[in-house]
Scaffold this motif. Structure first.
Motif, PDB file in Angstrom:
ATOM      1  N   ILE A  13       0.852  -1.327  -0.068  1.00  0.00           N
ATOM      2  CA  ILE A  13      -0.068  -0.204  -0.103  1.00  0.00           C
ATOM      3  C   ILE A  13       1.017   1.120  -0.185  1.00  0.00           C
ATOM      4  O   ILE A  13       1.680   1.394   0.564  1.00  0.00           O
ATOM      5  CB  ILE A  13      -0.984   0.079   1.312  1.00  0.00           C
ATOM      6  N   ASN A  23      -3.284   2.185  -6.836  1.00  0.00           N
ATOM      7  CA  ASN A  23      -3.655   0.760  -6.264  1.00  0.00           C
ATOM      8  C   ASN A  23      -4.775   0.125  -6.457  1.00  0.00           C
ATOM      9  O   ASN A  23      -6.446   0.674  -6.496  1.00  0.00           O
ATOM     10  CB  ASN A  23      -3.509   1.297  -4.774  1.00  0.00           C
ATOM     11  N   PRO A  26      -7.373  -1.975  -2.996  1.00  0.00           N
ATOM     12  CA  PRO A  26      -7.614  -1.637  -2.084  1.00  0.00           C
ATOM     13  C   PRO A  26      -9.910  -1.557  -2.541  1.00  0.00           C
ATOM     14  O   PRO A  26     -10.714  -1.892  -2.495  1.00  0.00           O
ATOM     15  CB  PRO A  26      -7.567   0.190  -1.920  1.00  0.00           C
ATOM     16  N   SER A  43       0.147  -5.324   3.764  1.00  0.00           N
ATOM     17  CA  SER A  43       1.072  -4.412   2.735  1.00  0.00           C
ATOM     18  C   SER A  43       2.470  -5.493   3.137  1.00  0.00           C
ATOM     19  O   SER A  43       2.835  -4.530   4.534  1.00  0.00           O
ATOM     20  CB  SER A  43       1.251  -3.254   3.275  1.00  0.00           C
TER      21      SER A  43
END
Length: 345
Positions: A13, A23, A26, A43
């Motif tokens: 992350i 990213n 999520p 992460s």
């Protein structure tokens, strides 16, 4: 009622604001949760940094990687996931996979690679991919074949996803209004033969009312400002680092379509299986054709707006993270998945 699954996602992350909107993890976790499942993200790099007092990644990896793997294995042992999703975090390697398998040997593992040229990546991804059950990749050509040739068990095309909750057209002020937008590098270091992107970007610098971010001396853009810039652009330019790979588009195209700009994209093989030319998007094959189309659509606002709206609606409906999460679940359960672009099922 569908039995709820436990899904462990191991990725990085990144808290760099430039990459905040890029990213996928999520978004994917939200998709799984909306389908009624439980998804947890670890992460890998964040955990490694938490354990190490050193700023050097190589030193932290040398001294604390084994401890990082132990903590993740312990988490997996107690969480008992139905499957584990690997996002190829930096510093992770095949030994990490082996350690996890020791504690949850029956748990399937699936990975995601969204980058071109896997053989040039320096993050152990081919060795990791050989250890997992299924690899999804955002192209269906040479790069996918590179994995199969290396001995990966199963490699399947899966397109980039969007999250319509945040990836949508915003009402923006005049500071974001522009005719043509480009974001990203003008040239990819791995392919010196691809010159179209650089040619177009250089010509855009000579035109009025064009916005460029991330190359030729222009600053990068990220976070909500990235989405605002797309929303304020009449035309977004999409040219991949390589444009000869079947179904391959960078996530730039996904962001542009989802945020409602009209996208002019370099054509790639079989791309109409994803987005229809003249309906969701407009394709071109040369710099000359790009500028001819750009000028025409800038002077024909109703036609430009019609395609931009249709493209946004299409990608929100067919490529949202909940739908992609559903394809991934089907892939795990049945070994394949049914979609408009997948003709093998």
């Amino acid at each position: 009622m569908v039995k709820s699954k436990r899904i462990l996602i191991i990725a990085d992350i990144n808290y760099n604001p430039v990459k905040m909107s890029l990213n996928q993890m999520p978004k994917l976790a939200k998709g799984f949760i909306r389908l009624g499942h439980d998804a947890r993200i670890i992460s890998y790099g964040g955990l490694l940094n938490e354990l190490s007092p050193f700023r050097s990644r190589s030193l932290s990896q040398f001294l604390y990687k084994k401890k990082t793997d132990e903590i993740i294995a312990k988490y997996a042992k107690n969480y008992k996931p139905d499957f584990i999703y690997i996002g190829f975090p930096r510093s992770m390697d095949a030994e990490t996979i082996d350690r996890i398998k020791e504690v949850v040997p029956m748990t399937k593992m699936i990975g995601l690679d969204g980058d071109p040229w896997p053989t040039l990546q320096k993050d152990n991804r081919i060795e990791i991919a050989k250890k997992i059950d299924i690899l999804t990749i955002t192209n269906d050509g040479k790069f996918l074949q590179d994995y199969l040739d290396a001995g990966v068990k199963q490699c399947v095309f899966m397109p980039n996803m969007c999250d319509p909750d945040i990836d949508h057209r915003y009402e923006v002020g005049p500071e974001w209004k522009t005719d043509i937008l480009w974001t990203g590098a003008a040239k990819h270091h791995a392919d010196s033969s691809e010159t179209l992107r650089e040619e177009i970007v250089n010509k855009l610098t000579q035109r009025e009312n064009c916005s460029i971010y991330g190359c030729i001396g222009h600053p990068k853009i990220g976070g909500q400002n990235y989405l605002y810039a797309i929303s304020g652009a009449k035309i977004g330019v999409s040219v991949n680092a390589v444009n000869t790979i079947k179904l391959y588009h960078s996530d730039r195209l996904t962001h542009y379509l989802a945020c409602g700009t009209f996208v002019l994209a370099k054509r790639v093989p079989d791309t109409d299986l994803l987005f229809k030319d003249g309906i969701h998007i407009k394709y071109f094959d040369s710099a000359e054709e790009f500028f001819e189309l750009a000028d025409w659509y800038l002077s024909h606002e109703p036609e430009r707006k019609k395609i931009a709206d249709a493209g946004m609606q299409h990608i929100h409906a067919e490529f949202n993270s909940t739908k992609i999460a559903g394809y991934i679940l089907e892939l795990i359960e049945k070994g394949n998945y049914r979609s408009p672009w997948n003709r093998s099922f």
